[in-house]
Design a protein around this motif. Structure first.
Motif, PDB file in Angstrom:
ATOM      1  N   VAL A   1       0.845  -1.204   0.000  1.00 27.65           N
ATOM      2  CA  VAL A   1       0.000   0.000   0.000  1.00 27.65           C
ATOM      3  C   VAL A   1       0.877   1.249   0.000  1.00 27.65           C
ATOM      4  N   LEU A   2       1.848   1.274   0.924  1.00 33.03           N
ATOM      5  CA  LEU A   2       2.672   2.471   1.090  1.00 33.03           C
ATOM      6  C   LEU A   2       3.549   2.729  -0.140  1.00 33.03           C
ATOM      7  N   GLU A   3       4.009   1.660  -0.758  1.00 30.82           N
ATOM      8  CA  GLU A   3       4.919   1.816  -1.891  1.00 30.82           C
ATOM      9  C   GLU A   3       4.208   1.662  -3.236  1.00 30.82           C
ATOM     10  N   ASP A   4       2.905   1.429  -3.179  1.00 31.93           N
ATOM     11  CA  ASP A   4       2.103   1.231  -4.391  1.00 31.93           C
ATOM     12  C   ASP A   4       2.721   0.206  -5.344  1.00 31.93           C
ATOM     13  N   THR A   5       2.986  -0.943  -4.822  1.00 30.89           N
ATOM     14  CA  THR A   5       3.511  -2.062  -5.619  1.00 30.89           C
ATOM     15  C   THR A   5       2.422  -3.133  -5.716  1.00 30.89           C
ATOM     16  N   PRO A   6       2.586  -4.103  -6.607  1.00 34.97           N
ATOM     17  CA  PRO A   6       1.544  -5.138  -6.737  1.00 34.97           C
ATOM     18  C   PRO A   6       1.358  -5.913  -5.436  1.00 34.97           C
ATOM     19  N   GLU A   7       0.141  -6.361  -5.206  1.00 36.15           N
ATOM     20  CA  GLU A   7      -0.134  -7.163  -4.018  1.00 36.15           C
ATOM     21  C   GLU A   7       0.680  -8.455  -4.077  1.00 36.15           C
ATOM     22  N   PRO A   8       1.318  -8.853  -2.970  1.00 33.67           N
ATOM     23  CA  PRO A   8       2.099 -10.097  -2.940  1.00 33.67           C
ATOM     24  C   PRO A   8       1.230 -11.329  -3.201  1.00 33.67           C
ATOM     25  N   VAL A   9      -0.031 -11.290  -2.807  1.00 30.30           N
ATOM     26  CA  VAL A   9      -0.970 -12.359  -3.180  1.00 30.30           C
ATOM     27  C   VAL A   9      -2.177 -11.648  -3.770  1.00 30.30           C
TER      28      VAL A   9
END
Lengths: 354, 354, 354, 354
Positions: free
Chosen positions: C298-306
Motif C-alpha cells: 500500500v505504502l509503496e504502491d507495488t503489486p499485491e504479494p498475493v
C-alpha cells in the motif's frame, strides 16, 4: 586359500550371534563349539556340520582349529584365553578382556610371547557410525571439542549376565569415547547403585575428563530405562555430532545459524538454529565386521584392530568407575605407558585427594 | 474489587514477557515500568497507558503500585527487593532470588518482618508438565524412584546475561527436581567450564544425591548444544516418567513389558518393552500462571506459592554447583532448617573430605 | 512518514491475531475495530487506544482508516470488501477471498477499477519454509518433480467455522502447491464426508494433477486427526523435500545413497539411504510478515504479494474439490486466463466424462 | 512326529529369507531348493544339508517334500503352483497369488479339488501390529471408523522385481486394510506413473471406499521416497490408531482431550490433545510366524490362515488400482461371492460410468 578354522567357546546368546556371523564370512569356517550345556549348544548348531565339545580344552586339541572366539562368561575369559594361547591358538576374546587388570595384562603378555594374535571384541569399533564420528572429529568438523556424552540404557537384557553395567555396558563407551577423541581418560567421578538386579550394579552415571585439561565426558548406563538407547553426542565449538549405535545414523548440527525472528516459536525451538546434516553411511553389521577384521589380521599377520592393550585401557576405566561409585570419590587414571606390554604397571587406579 | 496495581522493574526481554502476560490477567493492572533505558522501555510499552520511570525508587513512590515484579539483572535483585519491601510493597522477584546466600536470607527476613509477600519466580513450578510429574511420583506411578535426569541445553539465548548457566539455567532444575522428588539435595559433584562465553561458565554437568541415601540426580545444562531441549526424566522401579518443559508433554513408560520374540528387532528396540502413555494435559503458559498465582496470594493473603526459603534453597544448590565445578570436588549441602527464616544458618556449602 | 491507519473488521480469533500482530508493525497503526459483539471486541482491544464500531460501514466513515483487514466470516467477505473498495479503502481480506467464484471475480474487478489494493491473506505464502521449498524446487534441488503431498490435519479448532475443510483448510495447500510447483492444478478427484461436524464436511482427501501431464498431488485435510500436522512433501528425481508449516523446518533427503550392507537393519531402514539436510532458516511469524507485506504494497504502491486472481484460483480449486467429493467424479479445471481480471471467464469448474 | 518336509522354489532374496526362517521352525525341515541359478542357490544353502535342483519339477519328484514354498517371480506363481498341486503337494505361494485373476482362480480351484492346502504369503497378516489394530477396531476402541490410510514407501529395493508397485507393494495394504476393517473394497480411484523404474510403475496413490458407504481409504505406495516407511493409520470417532509395520508399534491417540489454555503453543500443537497410548506388544518376525502358521495348517489339516480366495481378493484390488491409474477413472469392484471358489465370477473389475 584354506579358510581359517574357528573354534567357538561359549554358546550362549553372544555365542549364537558369533555362530550366525561366521557363516557369512568366506575366509573362515566355524568347525567346533565348546559349551558345557550340550543341549543348548546343539540347538544353536542346528543342522550345521559343527562339532561340539563339553570343555574348551578338548576343543583346543582339535588340530583344525586355528583360532578361537571366547564368548564364555567374563570371569572365565582369562583362564580360557591363557589355555588357548598356550595351545598356540589365535584368540578373539569378547569384551571385557578380563575382569581384573592383572589377568588382562597377563593375557597380553602371554600372547605377545607366544606370537599369537589376541584381539578384544569391542564390537562398537566396527560400527560405521563410530568410524564416521571419529573421522569428523579428526578433521575438525566441529572444531575444538568440549564434551562427549554417551548413553547406553535400556531394559535388562534377556541374556545371562555375570557382571554389572560398569563392565558389561560402560566398557563399550569408555573405549569408544577414548577412541573417537583420541585422548585417554584421566579422571572419573561416578555414582551408581544396584537398584533391581539381584547381584550387580544396574545404574551408573559418570563424569569424565579426557587428557590433560581436555574435553569433559558424561556417561550414562543402566538396565532400568524402559526404552533402549545407544547414543554418542559430542559438542564442540562448531556444533554437535550425534551417532546412534543402533541405527548407525550420524548427524552434524551446526552451531552458528539463523537467529530466530519469531519469539513465540523461539521459546520452543531456541533463539537460533544452524543447519543439520545426516550423512549417507553404508551400514554394516558390526559383529560381522569385527569377525572379518579378526580373520584378516590372523591371515595377513597384521596388528590386531583392537589390541589387548586397548582392552586393558577400557577395563582400567571400567574398574575406576566401579571404584569411584563404591567410594563416592573422584578417581584419577595414571597415564600409564599401556602401549608396551612389558612395561605395564600395577593396577592403574588411584584415589585422588580432594 | 479494585485490580492490583503492578509495577515492573526492568524492561528487558524478561520484562517484556511480564508486560504481555499482565495484560491478560483480570485481577491486576500493570501501571508503571522502571528501566534506565527510556527508549527500550517505551518501545515495550507501545500504546499501553503505562507510566515510565528511570529508577525503581521513583516507581516505588507511585501510590497506586501495590506490588512489584523485579526483572532487573540478578545482581540487583537484592537491593531492589529490599527497597520495595521497605516501601511496603509485595514483591515477585525473578529467579534466582539473589546472587549471594546472605542477600537471599536478608530479603526473606525483611519481607517476613514487613509483612509483605516475597515470591520467587521459579516459573517452571507453574508448568503443568511439572505438576503432573510431581503428582504421578507422589502417587507411586513408578514406585521407588532411582534417578532424576534434567536436561536444559540449547544455543546461547539472545537476551542479556549477567550470570552463567549455574545461576541462569541450573537453578530451574535444582528447584524442580527437589520439588518433584519431595527431597532436598544433599550432595553435588559438578564439572563445567567456560567454553565460548566471554565471561561466564556455559556448560555444567552435575551428579546429585537427594535426601539421605535417596535417589541420584543428573543435571546437564549448557548454552552450547545447537538444539534447544528442556526435559526431566525420572526412572523408578515401575518405569520412567518424562516431561518436556517446552511442549508440556508428560509420558509414562512402563518397565515390565512383553518380552520380544524377534531377536533382530530386539537389537534395536530392546528385549522387552512396556506400554507407554502420554497424558492429556491442559497446557498453560507458565509465566501467566505464575503471575496469576502471585496476584492471588497478595489479594487473598495466602502463603507465596514459591517462598523465599525455596528460592534460597535453589540458590544454595546453584552456588554449590559452582563451588564443586571450580574446585573439582564433591560438595555437601547441610540439611539446613531453611523453613524458618530466623534460624537460617550461614552459607550452607561445605566441602566434603574424600 | 505517517503510519498507515488500519481498520479491522471482525474481532474473532483471527481478528485477535491481527490485532496483536499490527501492534508490532511500525509503519502502520490499528485505529479502529468493527464487530457486532461489543463485549468481545472490547476484551480484545483491552487497554489499547483503539475505537470500536458495531458495523463495518461506520468504521469505513472514519477518515483515518486507510486500509482494512477483513476477518469476518467467509460468507461476508464479498459484501464487506465491496463496501470498503467503494469507500476507497485498500483491502486485505482473509482467505478464502470469497465463498463463490462470482464474488471473488467481482471483488477483483472492483478493486482494479477503483485503483485500490486487494490482497488475499494466504498466510502460508509468508511462511519461510514455503519460500525455501519453492526456491529449492526452482533451482532444481530435486530435479524433475513427481509429486507434492500436503497434509493439514488436526483436532477441530476452537474458533468459529462457517465453512468446511475444503474452504477453511484445503485452500491453503491448493494455493501453496500451485505456488511452489509453479503450475496450475488441472484436475481433481476428491472424496470426503461430514463425519462429526454438525454442518460442514470435516474430512477430505484429493488426488490432483498439476499442469499438462505434470506432477501429481495428494492433499489430505481434516478436523478429525487428534494430533495437529501441517506438512508439505515433494518427491522428485533427486530426492524429497519436506516442510513443516508449524515448525518451519525444511528438509532435503537425497535419493541416491549408500546401499545398505546390513540386511536385518535394511528391513527397517531400507536398502539404501541418502544424506539428509535440514536448512538453517530464519523463522518468522507468517501473519506478521503478511501484514507487513500488505502495508508495504500500500505504502509503496507495488503489486499485491498475493493477488485477487491468485485468491480466485485457490477458491476455484477448493470449489472443485467440493464438487468432486459431492459427485464422486473427477473434475477438470480449465486453464483460465486468470491473470487478467477483465477476461475472467465464468466459473472454471467442469465435470469430466469418465 | 516326523517334521514336515519343505521344498523351496526360488532362491532369490525372498527365498533366502524363507531359508533362514525355516531353520528356526521345529516342526518342519527344509530339504530341497530349486533354482535355475546353481551358484546363487548353493551360496544361500551354505553348509546346510539341503539338496539343490535346477528345476521345480525335479524338486517335486522328491518324495520327502510334503509342501513347497513358491518364491519364484510372480509371473511364474501360477504354473509352479499348479504343478505342485498336481503332484499332491501343499503350497505356500508368496503374494501376489498370481498376476492374473484367472490364474489365481484356477489355482484356488485346483487346490480345492486336489484336497491340498494353498496358502498365500500375505506376510503382514502375521505382523502382531496388524493383529492388534484389527482387535482394537473390532472391539470399538475408536468407535465408528472414518478412514484408513496406508503408507508403503521407500527407496527402490535391491531385490529383483518383475512387477510394479501395484502388485508388489499395494497388495499388502489392500489385503490388510480389508482385513482390519472387516470390509471389502468397493471402489478405487488411483493415479500413478512410472517415474524412474525402467519398466514398471513406481508410484501410485489411491482413494478407496470400503463396503457400502463405509469408511474411506487412502493408499500411498512408491519406490521413490528416500526414507522407508510402512504405516497404517485409522481415524475414527474416538481417535486414531497407528501401526508401524516395521517397528510393530501400535498407538492409540484419543480424540477428546484437554482443550489448550495456551494459544501460542496451540498454534503448533492444536487446540486440544487427547491421551496417547503405545501398547506393550510381543514382537515377532512376521515371516517366521507365517511359515509356522503354514506348517500348522498342513500338519493339523485346518483351514489356511490366508486363503486363496483372500489372495484373489487382494489381487483383484491391485488390478483395479492399475486399471484406474491407466485410464484415470474410478473403478468399482463387484462384491463377488469370493468365499466359495466354484462360484467365482469372471474378473471382478468394471469401469464406473461417471
Amino acid at each position: 586359500m584354506t579358510p581359517l578354522g574357528i573354534g567357538l567357546i561359549g554358546a550362549g546368546r553372544m555365542g549364537a550371534f558369533h555362530m550366525e556371523s561366521w557363516e557369512r564370512i568366506e575366509q573362515a569356517r566355524l568347525i567346533a563349539v565348546a559349551d558345557p550345556d550340550e543341549r543348548a549348544a546343539r540347538t544353536r548348531i542346528a543342522r550345521r556340520p559343527i562339532d561340539w565339545y563339553p570343555d574348551h580344552r578338548l576343543l583346543l586339541e582339535c588340530a583344525d582349529v586355528d583360532a578361537v572366539c571366547i564368548c564364555a562368561p567374563s570371569a572365565c575369559h582369562a583362564e580360557i584365553a591363557l589355555d588357548a594361547i598356550a595351545a598356540g591358538r589365535h584368540v578373539l576374546v569378547e569384551k571385557p578382556i578380563a575382569t581384573a587388570m592383572e589377568d588382562g595384562l597377563r593375557m597380553a603378555s602371554a600372547a605377545h610371547l607366544a606370537g599369537v594374535k589376541l584381539m578384544v571384541g569391542h564390537v562398537e569399533r566396527f560400527n560405521p557410525a563410530v568410524g564416521k564420528l571419529a573421522e569428523l572429529i579428526a578433521r575438525g568438523a566441529i572444531g575444538r571439542v568440549f564434551r562427549a556424552h554417551a548413553t547406553r540404557v535400556g531394559p535388562l537384557p534377556a541374556r545371562v549376565r555375570d557382571t554389572g553395567v560398569a563392565i558389561d555396558l560402560a566398557t563399550h563407551d569408555l573405549d569408544i569415547m577414548q577412541f573417537v577423541l583420541g585422548l585417554d581418560i584421566t579422571s572419573i567421578y561416578a555414582q551408581g547403585s544396584r537398584c533391581v538386579h539381584p547381584s550387580q550394579e544396574d545404574m551408573i552415571a559418570c563424569l569424565l575428563r579426557f587428557g590433560d585439561a581436555g574435553p569433559w565426558g558424561l556417561l550414562d548406563v543402566n538396565w532400568l530405562t524402559p526404552e533402549k538407547r545407544r547414543e554418542l553426542t559430542v559438542i564442540g565449538e562448531g556444533g554437535m555430532l550425534s551417532a546412534s549405535y543402533l541405527t548407525q545414523d550420524v548427524w552434524l548440527t551446526e552451531s552458528s545459524g539463523a537467529p530466530s525472528g519469531w519469539s513465540d516459536l523461539a521459546r520452543i525451538r531456541g533463539d537460533a538454529e544452524g543447519a543439520a546434516v545426516r550423512f549417507a553411511l553404508r551400514r554394516i553389521e558390526p559383529l560381522q565386521a569385527e569377525l572379518e577384521a579378526f580373520a584378516r589380521c590372523v591371515l595377513e599377520d597384521t596388528p590386531e584392530p583392537v589390541s589387548a592393550q586397548e582392552g586393558c585401557r577400557a577395563l582400567a576405566a571400567a574398574l575406576a568407575v566401579r571404584d569411584s561409585a563404591a567410594h563416592e570419590r573422584p578417581v584419577t587414571l595414571l597415564d600409564t605407558p599401556l602401549r608396551r606390554v612389558d612395561d605395564l604397571p600395577a593396577p592403574p587406579l588411584m584415589p585422588v585427594a580432594a
